[in-house]
Design an enzyme around this catalytic site. Structure first.
Site, PDB file in Angstrom:
ATOM      1  N   THR A   1      96.911   0.337 -42.988  1.00  0.00           N
ATOM      2  CA  THR A   1      97.219  -0.532 -43.304  1.00  0.00           C
ATOM      3  C   THR A   1      96.905  -1.848 -43.957  1.00  0.00           C
ATOM      4  O   THR A   1      97.256  -2.587 -44.997  1.00  0.00           O
ATOM      5  CB  THR A   1      97.410  -1.809 -42.316  1.00  0.00           C
ATOM      6  OG1 THR A   1      98.106  -1.053 -41.041  1.00  0.00           O
ATOM      7  CG2 THR A   1      97.339  -3.411 -42.090  1.00  0.00           C
TER       8      THR A   1
ATOM      9  N   TYR B   1     106.562  -2.679 -41.540  1.00  0.00           N
ATOM     10  CA  TYR B   1     105.733  -2.617 -42.720  1.00  0.00           C
ATOM     11  C   TYR B   1     105.128  -0.995 -43.170  1.00  0.00           C
ATOM     12  O   TYR B   1     105.646  -0.660 -41.892  1.00  0.00           O
ATOM     13  CB  TYR B   1     104.553  -3.745 -43.702  1.00  0.00           C
ATOM     14  CG  TYR B   1     103.339  -3.081 -42.057  1.00  0.00           C
ATOM     15  CD1 TYR B   1     103.339  -3.619 -41.198  1.00  0.00           C
ATOM     16  CD2 TYR B   1     102.240  -1.523 -42.848  1.00  0.00           C
ATOM     17  CE1 TYR B   1     102.501  -2.758 -40.272  1.00  0.00           C
ATOM     18  CE2 TYR B   1     101.013  -1.459 -42.217  1.00  0.00           C
ATOM     19  CZ  TYR B   1     100.927  -2.360 -40.253  1.00  0.00           C
ATOM     20  OH  TYR B   1     100.179  -1.715 -39.460  1.00  0.00           O
TER      21      TYR B   1
ATOM     22  N   SER C   1      97.158   5.824 -39.628  1.00  0.00           N
ATOM     23  CA  SER C   1      96.061   6.719 -38.692  1.00  0.00           C
ATOM     24  C   SER C   1      96.374   7.647 -38.177  1.00  0.00           C
ATOM     25  O   SER C   1      95.713   8.542 -37.028  1.00  0.00           O
ATOM     26  CB  SER C   1      94.644   6.139 -39.198  1.00  0.00           C
ATOM     27  OG  SER C   1      95.121   5.083 -38.098  1.00  0.00           O
ATOM     28  N   GLN C   2      97.784   7.431 -37.521  1.00  0.00           N
ATOM     29  CA  GLN C   2      98.079   8.005 -36.817  1.00  0.00           C
ATOM     30  C   GLN C   2      98.081   9.645 -36.630  1.00  0.00           C
ATOM     31  O   GLN C   2      99.098  10.267 -35.956  1.00  0.00           O
ATOM     32  CB  GLN C   2      99.552   7.167 -36.070  1.00  0.00           C
ATOM     33  CG  GLN C   2     100.919   7.271 -37.508  1.00  0.00           C
ATOM     34  CD  GLN C   2     100.764   5.704 -37.361  1.00  0.00           C
ATOM     35  OE1 GLN C   2      99.400   5.001 -38.231  1.00  0.00           O
ATOM     36  NE2 GLN C   2     101.645   4.768 -38.104  1.00  0.00           N
TER      37      GLN C   2
ATOM     38  N   THR D   1      93.301   1.525 -38.875  1.00  0.00           N
ATOM     39  CA  THR D   1      92.534   1.488 -37.069  1.00  0.00           C
ATOM     40  C   THR D   1      93.141   1.977 -36.122  1.00  0.00           C
ATOM     41  O   THR D   1      91.969   1.663 -35.156  1.00  0.00           O
ATOM     42  CB  THR D   1      92.826  -0.375 -37.064  1.00  0.00           C
ATOM     43  OG1 THR D   1      94.303  -0.789 -37.199  1.00  0.00           O
ATOM     44  CG2 THR D   1      92.379  -1.173 -38.061  1.00  0.00           C
ATOM     45  N   ASP D   2      94.728   2.550 -36.416  1.00  0.00           N
ATOM     46  CA  ASP D   2      94.905   3.144 -34.982  1.00  0.00           C
ATOM     47  C   ASP D   2      93.302   4.300 -34.447  1.00  0.00           C
ATOM     48  O   ASP D   2      93.223   4.375 -33.467  1.00  0.00           O
ATOM     49  CB  ASP D   2      96.017   3.674 -35.379  1.00  0.00           C
ATOM     50  CG  ASP D   2      97.193   2.420 -35.034  1.00  0.00           C
ATOM     51  OD1 ASP D   2      96.835   0.917 -35.083  1.00  0.00           O
ATOM     52  OD2 ASP D   2      97.832   3.130 -35.084  1.00  0.00           O
TER      53      ASP D   2
ATOM     54  N   LYS E   1      88.881   0.314 -30.766  1.00  0.00           N
ATOM     55  CA  LYS E   1      89.794  -0.991 -31.148  1.00  0.00           C
ATOM     56  C   LYS E   1      90.621  -1.542 -29.902  1.00  0.00           C
ATOM     57  O   LYS E   1      90.944  -0.887 -28.639  1.00  0.00           O
ATOM     58  CB  LYS E   1      91.142   0.132 -32.102  1.00  0.00           C
ATOM     59  CG  LYS E   1      92.683  -1.594 -32.853  1.00  0.00           C
ATOM     60  CD  LYS E   1      93.167  -0.554 -33.191  1.00  0.00           C
ATOM     61  CE  LYS E   1      94.159  -1.991 -33.867  1.00  0.00           C
ATOM     62  NZ  LYS E   1      95.444  -0.403 -34.694  1.00  0.00           N
TER      63      LYS E   1
ATOM     64  N   GLU F   1      80.383   9.032  -6.719  1.00  0.00           N
ATOM     65  CA  GLU F   1      81.703   9.250  -6.203  1.00  0.00           C
ATOM     66  C   GLU F   1      81.875  11.134  -6.487  1.00  0.00           C
ATOM     67  O   GLU F   1      83.046  10.974  -4.855  1.00  0.00           O
ATOM     68  CB  GLU F   1      83.295   8.604  -6.305  1.00  0.00           C
ATOM     69  CG  GLU F   1      82.501   6.791  -5.690  1.00  0.00           C
ATOM     70  CD  GLU F   1      84.076   6.409  -6.028  1.00  0.00           C
ATOM     71  OE1 GLU F   1      84.994   6.344  -5.036  1.00  0.00           O
ATOM     72  OE2 GLU F   1      83.828   5.435  -6.771  1.00  0.00           O
TER      73      GLU F   1
HETATM   74  N1  ASP Z   1      99.350   2.036 -38.127  1.00  0.00           N
HETATM   75  C1  ASP Z   1      97.812   1.420 -38.868  1.00  0.00           C
HETATM   76  C2  ASP Z   1      97.155   2.964 -39.037  1.00  0.00           C
HETATM   77  O1  ASP Z   1      96.591   3.150 -38.027  1.00  0.00           O
HETATM   78  C3  ASP Z   1      97.548   0.604 -38.463  1.00  0.00           C
HETATM   79  C4  ASP Z   1      96.438  -0.254 -39.462  1.00  0.00           C
HETATM   80  O2  ASP Z   1      95.625   0.355 -40.083  1.00  0.00           O
HETATM   81  O3  ASP Z   1      96.202  -1.145 -38.513  1.00  0.00           O
HETATM   82  O4  ASP Z   1      96.910   3.557 -39.722  1.00  0.00           O
END
Ligand code: ASP
Length: 362
Positions: free
Chosen positions: A47, A59, A92-93, A125-126, A198, A319
């Site tokens: 992102t 986006y 990054s997915q 961020t993913d 995250k 456990e």
């Molecule tokens: N889907 C985005 C990614 O991980 C989300 C982000 O960058 O915040 O590339």
């Protein structure tokens, strides 16, 4: 011999290439033009490089090149000499092990050069926390490495990417950032890769370190550290992935009430070498899943128990009798990070006792 020394000794059998042995080969003093540090930026998308599509919330991540991102923060040129390189441009997915291995090789190559003082990686961020931890375990240098992302696309009003990228440069340019392991700079905080995760799908305060808290903060162009992670500075790094083209197959199964054993059986049938359980509570398992995982461990699949709970360690033999089942307890690693460590551990051994030592230490 102290407990820590014993652990170090045990683990050093698996990590002969001790990071600090490379120290002589490295020079941290390599100021380039104007006496500024030389920082190399590797861009992977996310992102932070995203562009909005029309007026709505939609986006596309991974649209802008690294020069455009750096162009939004011209003042970083007063802090460092910056070179950049586009490694990928994806959301990054879609992060995969090819890019991980490429990044690990490139970061090690760059940091071995006397005229490189540190590396920044821009990332979605993913899955940023997974890449950060993978590099934490595979980079052999005390020079700073920082991952940075953003929650709002570069074209958004109030985009957080430029401020985060500026902060990342501040962190890497600081001599105080050396020998802290791989770091994450997000929204004014600095986290260690091992604990950063995250915690919000949308907020700019998207990251937290649920177990140990941030290492420090960036404020007004300066980084302030509150503490140092013992693990980062004393770990006998690192896994050597320079000769690898792929990583062992490891899957994650998610725990819940009345969970089926089908996902475990499917992974075993697909010849996965490791399974991480995102169990309930202290890594506990629904009885049918426990049975399936016990069968998997019997067949030589490495089984690591982690937890779907956001904080706290998954403890061994509480456990559930890990010793009896041949399981490994993940400690404070969340399932996605336990998967990273298990993939790397399996490049060295399939033996649960030896893998447990790595989890105890890493
Ligand atoms: N889907 C985005 C990614 O991980 C989300 C982000 O960058 O915040 O590339």
């Amino acid at each position: 011999m102290s407990y820590l020394d014993k652990l170090k000794k045990a683990v050093s059998n698996f990590f002969p290439a001790h990071a600090r042995e490379n120290k002589d080969a490295e020079q941290t003093e390599s100021a380039g033009p104007h006496g500024l540090p030389n920082i190399h930026v590797l861009a992977t998308g996310g992102t932070i490089a995203g562009r909005q599509m029309g007026a709505g919330p939609r986006y596309q991540a991974g649209e802008l090149g690294i020069e455009a991102l750096l162009g939004a923060v011209p003042t970083v040129r007063a802090l460092a000499n910056i070179r950049s390189e586009q490694i990928a441009n994806i959301g990054s997915q879609d992060m995969d092990e090819d890019i991980w291995l490429k990044l690990a090789r490139r970061v090690n190559e760059l940091l071995a050069q006397k005229n490189v003082d540190g590396v920044i990686i821009t990332h979605g961020t993913d899955t940023l926390e997974e890449t950060a931890y993978f590099l934490d375990l595979t980079v052999k240098s005390d020079k700073p490495v920082v991952l940075v992302g953003a929650m709002r696309p570069a074209s958004a009003v109030g985009a957080d990417g430029p401020a985060n990228l500026f902060d990342a440069v501040v962190v890497v340019a600081s001599p105080d950032s050396a020998a802290r392991g791989v770091l994450v700079a997000m929204n004014g905080n600095v986290f260690e890769a091992r604990d950063a995760t995250k915690v919000s799908t949308t907020a700019v305060q998207a990251f937290a370190a649920p177990n140990f808290g941030p290492l420090g903060q960036v404020h007004d162009g300066r980084v302030f550290y509150w503490r140092r992670s013992d693990r980062a500075s004393s770990r006998p790094l690192a896994f050597d992935v320079s000769g690898l083209d792929n990583l062992p197959l490891v899957g994650i199964v998610y725990g819940h009430a009345n969970a089926p054993e089908l996902p475990v059986k499917t992974l075993v049938e697909a010849h996965y070498r490791g399974i991480v359980s995102a169990g309930v509570g202290n890594g506990n398992l629904y009885h049918k899943v426990l049975g399936a995982l016990a069968d998997a461990a019997n067949q030589g699949v490495a089984v690591v128990r982690s937890s779907r709970v956001a904080a706290g360690p998954t403890m061994r033999d509480v456990e559930l009798d890990d010793t009896r089942y041949g399981f490994v307890a993940a400690g404070a690693l969340n399932p996605q990070k336990a998967r990273v460590l298990l993939q790397l551990a399996l490049t060295k051994t399939q033996e649960p006792g030896e893998i447990q030592k790595m989890f105890d230490y890493c």
